[in-house]
Scaffold this motif. Structure first.
Motif, PDB file in Angstrom:
ATOM      1  N   VAL A 410       0.862  -1.190   0.000  1.00 54.44           N
ATOM      2  CA  VAL A 410       0.000   0.000   0.000  1.00 54.44           C
ATOM      3  C   VAL A 410       0.895   1.236   0.000  1.00 54.44           C
ATOM      4  O   VAL A 410       1.762   1.404   0.862  1.00 54.44           O
ATOM      5  N   VAL A 411       0.704   2.107  -0.970  1.00 55.83           N
ATOM      6  CA  VAL A 411       1.512   3.322  -1.092  1.00 55.83           C
ATOM      7  C   VAL A 411       0.860   4.430  -0.272  1.00 55.83           C
ATOM      8  O   VAL A 411      -0.280   4.828  -0.527  1.00 55.83           O
ATOM      9  N   GLU A 412       1.554   4.894   0.756  1.00 58.40           N
ATOM     10  CA  GLU A 412       1.034   5.957   1.619  1.00 58.40           C
ATOM     11  C   GLU A 412       1.662   7.289   1.205  1.00 58.40           C
ATOM     12  O   GLU A 412       2.814   7.356   0.797  1.00 58.40           O
ATOM     13  N   GLU A 413       0.854   8.359   1.342  1.00 57.83           N
ATOM     14  CA  GLU A 413       1.361   9.690   1.024  1.00 57.83           C
ATOM     15  C   GLU A 413       2.389  10.105   2.074  1.00 57.83           C
ATOM     16  O   GLU A 413       2.196   9.921   3.272  1.00 57.83           O
ATOM     17  N   GLU A 414       3.478  10.671   1.587  1.00 60.04           N
ATOM     18  CA  GLU A 414       4.523  11.129   2.492  1.00 60.04           C
ATOM     19  C   GLU A 414       4.038  12.379   3.235  1.00 60.04           C
ATOM     20  O   GLU A 414       3.595  13.353   2.615  1.00 60.04           O
ATOM     21  N   PRO A 415       4.115  12.391   4.582  1.00 57.95           N
ATOM     22  CA  PRO A 415       3.717  13.605   5.329  1.00 57.95           C
ATOM     23  C   PRO A 415       4.719  14.737   5.100  1.00 57.95           C
ATOM     24  O   PRO A 415       5.890  14.493   4.796  1.00 57.95           O
ATOM     25  N   ASP A 416       4.250  15.981   5.249  1.00 61.58           N
ATOM     26  CA  ASP A 416       5.098  17.158   5.074  1.00 61.58           C
ATOM     27  C   ASP A 416       5.749  17.490   6.412  1.00 61.58           C
ATOM     28  O   ASP A 416       5.080  17.879   7.368  1.00 61.58           O
ATOM     29  N   TYR A 417       7.075  17.265   6.460  1.00 60.07           N
ATOM     30  CA  TYR A 417       7.810  17.501   7.709  1.00 60.07           C
ATOM     31  C   TYR A 417       8.547  18.836   7.697  1.00 60.07           C
ATOM     32  O   TYR A 417       9.451  19.048   8.507  1.00 60.07           O
ATOM     33  N   THR A 418       8.163  19.772   6.813  1.00 59.24           N
ATOM     34  CA  THR A 418       8.891  21.035   6.692  1.00 59.24           C
ATOM     35  C   THR A 418       8.883  21.817   8.000  1.00 59.24           C
ATOM     36  O   THR A 418       9.933  22.269   8.490  1.00 59.24           O
ATOM     37  N   VAL A 419       7.685  21.989   8.590  1.00 64.44           N
ATOM     38  CA  VAL A 419       7.564  22.757   9.841  1.00 64.44           C
ATOM     39  C   VAL A 419       8.365  22.085  10.953  1.00 64.44           C
ATOM     40  O   VAL A 419       9.056  22.747  11.747  1.00 64.44           O
ATOM     41  N   LEU A 420       8.286  20.734  11.007  1.00 63.37           N
ATOM     42  CA  LEU A 420       8.993  20.008  12.060  1.00 63.37           C
ATOM     43  C   LEU A 420      10.507  20.198  11.940  1.00 63.37           C
ATOM     44  O   LEU A 420      11.207  20.397  12.939  1.00 63.37           O
ATOM     45  N   TRP A 421      11.013  20.141  10.701  1.00 59.86           N
ATOM     46  CA  TRP A 421      12.446  20.331  10.511  1.00 59.86           C
ATOM     47  C   TRP A 421      12.880  21.754  10.898  1.00 59.86           C
ATOM     48  O   TRP A 421      13.987  21.952  11.437  1.00 59.86           O
ATOM     49  N   ILE A 422      12.027  22.763  10.637  1.00 66.86           N
ATOM     50  CA  ILE A 422      12.361  24.149  11.028  1.00 66.86           C
ATOM     51  C   ILE A 422      12.488  24.240  12.542  1.00 66.86           C
ATOM     52  O   ILE A 422      13.418  24.862  13.076  1.00 66.86           O
ATOM     53  N   VAL A 423      11.560  23.576  13.269  1.00 69.85           N
ATOM     54  CA  VAL A 423      11.594  23.591  14.741  1.00 69.85           C
ATOM     55  C   VAL A 423      12.864  22.914  15.246  1.00 69.85           C
ATOM     56  O   VAL A 423      13.539  23.404  16.153  1.00 69.85           O
ATOM     57  N   ILE A 424      13.201  21.748  14.629  1.00 73.75           N
ATOM     58  CA  ILE A 424      14.378  21.000  15.083  1.00 73.75           C
ATOM     59  C   ILE A 424      15.648  21.805  14.854  1.00 73.75           C
ATOM     60  O   ILE A 424      16.521  21.893  15.726  1.00 73.75           O
ATOM     61  N   ILE A 425      15.761  22.437  13.670  1.00 74.21           N
ATOM     62  CA  ILE A 425      16.965  23.233  13.365  1.00 74.21           C
ATOM     63  C   ILE A 425      17.074  24.426  14.313  1.00 74.21           C
ATOM     64  O   ILE A 425      18.163  24.774  14.781  1.00 74.21           O
ATOM     65  N   SER A 426      15.936  25.051  14.625  1.00 78.63           N
ATOM     66  CA  SER A 426      15.948  26.190  15.553  1.00 78.63           C
ATOM     67  C   SER A 426      16.415  25.753  16.931  1.00 78.63           C
ATOM     68  O   SER A 426      17.213  26.443  17.582  1.00 78.63           O
ATOM     69  N   LEU A 427      15.915  24.616  17.411  1.00 79.75           N
ATOM     70  CA  LEU A 427      16.328  24.093  18.723  1.00 79.75           C
ATOM     71  C   LEU A 427      17.827  23.799  18.741  1.00 79.75           C
ATOM     72  O   LEU A 427      18.516  24.085  19.718  1.00 79.75           O
ATOM     73  N   CYS A 428      18.316  23.209  17.654  1.00 80.53           N
ATOM     74  CA  CYS A 428      19.744  22.902  17.589  1.00 80.53           C
ATOM     75  C   CYS A 428      20.579  24.189  17.657  1.00 80.53           C
ATOM     76  O   CYS A 428      21.635  24.227  18.305  1.00 80.53           O
ATOM     77  N   ALA A 429      20.105  25.251  16.976  1.00 77.81           N
ATOM     78  CA  ALA A 429      20.836  26.520  17.000  1.00 77.81           C
ATOM     79  C   ALA A 429      20.860  27.109  18.407  1.00 77.81           C
ATOM     80  O   ALA A 429      21.901  27.626  18.859  1.00 77.81           O
ATOM     81  N   VAL A 430      19.719  27.036  19.126  1.00 78.04           N
ATOM     82  CA  VAL A 430      19.659  27.556  20.494  1.00 78.04           C
ATOM     83  C   VAL A 430      20.607  26.786  21.405  1.00 78.04           C
ATOM     84  O   VAL A 430      21.342  27.366  22.210  1.00 78.04           O
ATOM     85  N   VAL A 431      20.587  25.453  21.282  1.00 80.55           N
ATOM     86  CA  VAL A 431      21.464  24.615  22.118  1.00 80.55           C
ATOM     87  C   VAL A 431      22.920  24.941  21.841  1.00 80.55           C
ATOM     88  O   VAL A 431      23.749  25.042  22.760  1.00 80.55           O
ATOM     89  N   LEU A 432      23.275  25.102  20.569  1.00 79.97           N
ATOM     90  CA  LEU A 432      24.660  25.431  20.219  1.00 79.97           C
ATOM     91  C   LEU A 432      25.087  26.772  20.801  1.00 79.97           C
ATOM     92  O   LEU A 432      26.198  26.914  21.340  1.00 79.97           O
TER      93      LEU A 432
END
Length: 585
Positions: A410-432
């Motif tokens: 069964v071929v499932e549609e790929e979810p859009d993780y754009t917003v999630l990746w922006i949050v993760i990158i922002s958190l990484c920048a704050v931690v750094l």
């Protein structure tokens, strides 16, 4: 625990949780196990050894007939032998008929009366009830005879009763009848009741011809006819076409007595059985396609030659799915008893067909595997079957049909993780950023403390490098060729190379030999003008009557020498390490 450490742990937990959200797709090939099916067939020969079988070589022909069939049959058959008159006078159990049996039959004394019920009753107890095909073969003139008429009639009734019991057990009675004008063929009752085959000697056919017909017509053993000739001797080269068979048998049937019979060819084992008018050579696991055969007869006569090849093949299947193309690939393996891919054989490949749901499918061969494409848009079950054309060969194979389930993912549609990746990158920048600020604050605090000791990282030691010095004198002590190569001197002083190999040295000296692993003996400069060397190959280096070890570094000093031995002693070269005068440099 500090603030930075807490943030790091929370971030790691976040990454672990996110990794569980991503879908994982695994393409796997499922192997279908196919079980082996073995069906044994059993034949018991009953040879009449009564006095009436003494005439004109009948007994020897009967012995030839039984032994020829036993030795020519493929491995699915088990053959036993009973010799009878009024009792069992000689017996060979299943699988024991060989050249020793043939010699023993010549010593059997033909005498007395005959009652075949004795042999038939013994044979009935010998059969395995699980055998797929059970046959009794009488070779007899058909006489049932005892001392007086009443005993003879009783023996006939006993035989007929045993035949009725044999018929109920599904055992067939065949007969090679040897006509006798003085007696009636009472044994033929058995062939009629059990719907067996009866061949009569003398009806324009010899017992040797009858035996061949029984093999190839009644039992339907596949064979290749190599030729028919009228001669006193002959020889031929037989092409087996491939080496995937378990055994190949050469069968020679003659109208005259055979004096010599020879078969030659590379194989794991060669078994021979020869009678008066037949010979069989069995080559187990042939290693080459070409074999030779020669024979000679007492007198010029009719000669028939046959080739019987026996294969044991096994099939297995896998499936895979390619999402980009939306197609399945059915992978079909066919191997012989030695696990050799049969589809690698040009002669056997053309005799193998792959059927999908009963229809022949096209395929390509990759590394001995049949790759069958199959297109379907929905999950389905297909029947995959291997069809093998025997083409004159005896072919046994493990179950070759299987139902394969093809599941379309069964071929499932790929979810859009754009917003999630922006949050993760922002958190990484704050931690750094927090980590950098924390480290600066900690450094200032350490700088303000009295008595603080700053430990600087030490640099790794620099290993000294040494230049080449001196010169090498090269002497060829022993060469693989008869040419005379004079000694050679090579100046090493001032060489800019990091290292040199002996392959380079021999080329400079004009030694045009192929020396194995010469490039794996390398020289470098060493301390105190030494010449260092290491052997990473399989040449032998001797210094002061001591063989030096491989992969270990050694040194030569001025005035010392070493002996190099190549190609298992075929070439010996001596190196002398010498100093150089300043004027020579």
């Amino acid at each position: 625990m500090g603030k930075v450490e807490k943030i790091t742990i929370k971030l790691a937990m976040l990454f672990i949780g996110l990794s569980l959200l991503f879908p994982a797709r695994v393409l796997a090939a499922e192997k279908n196990e196919i079980n082996e099916i073995t069906e044994k067939k059993q034949i018991i020969f009953l040879l009449d050894a009564s006095k009436s079988m003494q005439g004109d070589g009948q007994w020897i022909e009967a012995a030839d007939s039984a032994c020829m069939i036993a030795s020519a049959l493929p491995k699915e058959y088990e053959v036993a032998l009973l010799v009878y008159n009024t009792e069992i006078v000689y017996e060979e159990d299943f699988g024991n008929i060989n050249q020793k049996t043939r010699h023993a039959l010549e010593t059997v004394e033909l005498q007395g009366y005959t009652t075949p019920a004795v042999g038939l009753e013994t044979a009935a107890d010998m059969f395995n009830s699980a055998a797929a095909d059970k046959r009794v073969v009488f070779i007899s003139d058909g006489e049932i005879s005892l001392r007086d008429q009443s005993e003879t009639e009783t023996a006939i009734r006993q035989f007929e009763n045993m035949v009725d019991q044999i018929a109920e057990q599904g055992i067939k009675i065949d007969m090679f009848a040897i006509p006798n004008d003085k007696t009636e063929n009472e044994v033929s009752y058995g062939t009629k009741v059990t719907s067996g085959e009866q061949y009569t000697v003398g009806e324009n056919q010899t017992i040797e011809e009858i035996t061949a017909k029984y093999l190839f017509q009644t039992l339907q053993i596949e064979k290749i006819e190599l030729g028919e000739a009228v001669s006193g001797e002959g020889n031929m080269t037989v092409d087996l076409q491939d080496t995937y068979m378990q055994n190949a048998k050469i069968l020679l049937v003659s109208g005259e007595n055979i004096e010599d019979f020879h078969v030659a060819g590379q194989c794991e084992s060669l078994n021979m059985l020869q009678g008066n008018k037949f010979a069989v050579a069995e080559l187990e696991n042939p290693l080459e396609r070409q074999i030779t055969m020669d024979y000679s007869l007492e007198n010029r006569g009719n000669v028939h030659t046959y080739l019987i090849k026996e294969y044991f093949l096994k099939a297995d299947m896998e499936k895979s799915y390619t999402s980009e193309e939306g197609t399945f690939t059915l992978k079909v393996y066919v191997v012989n008893h030695q696990e050799k891919p049969v589809l690698d054989s040009e002669t056997l490949k053309d005799s193998i067909s792959v059927l999908i749901n009963g229809k022949e499918a096209s395929y390509r061969v990759e590394n001995g595997t049949a790759m069958v494409p199959y297109q379907t848009d929905e999950t389905a079950k297909v029947n995959v079957e291997i069809a093998i054309q025997s083409s004159g060969n005896v072919v046994h194979y493990i179950k070759t049909a299987d139902t394969v389930e093809l599941t379309v993912p069964v071929v499932e549609e790929e979810p859009d993780y754009t917003v999630l990746w922006i949050v993760i990158i922002s958190l990484c920048a704050v931690v750094l950023l927090l980590s950098v600020l924390y480290e600066r604050k900690k450094q200032k605090k350490n700088d303000g403390e009295t008595g603080s000791i700053i430990i600087e990282k030490s640099e790794p030691p620099v290993l000294p490098k040494y230049d080449f010095s001196g010169q090498l004198a090269v002497y060829l002590l022993k060469g693989e060729q008869e040419d005379d190569i004079p000694p050679c001197s090579i100046k090493l002083f001032g060489k800019l190379r990091k290292s040199i190999s002996f392959d380079w040295i021999k080329d400079r000296c004009g030694i045009d030999y192929k020396l194995s692993d010469a490039d794996k003996i390398r020289f470098t400069g060493g301390k105190d003008h030494a010449l260092c060397f290491k052997n990473s190959g399989y040449a032998t280096i001797v210094k002061e009557n001591q063989i030096l070890k491989r992969e270990r570094k050694y040194s030569l000093y001025y005035g010392e020498k070493i002996l190099l031995i190549f190609n298992n002693g075929g070439t010996e070269i001596e190196l002398h390490y010498k100093n150089m005068k300043p004027s020579e440099r």
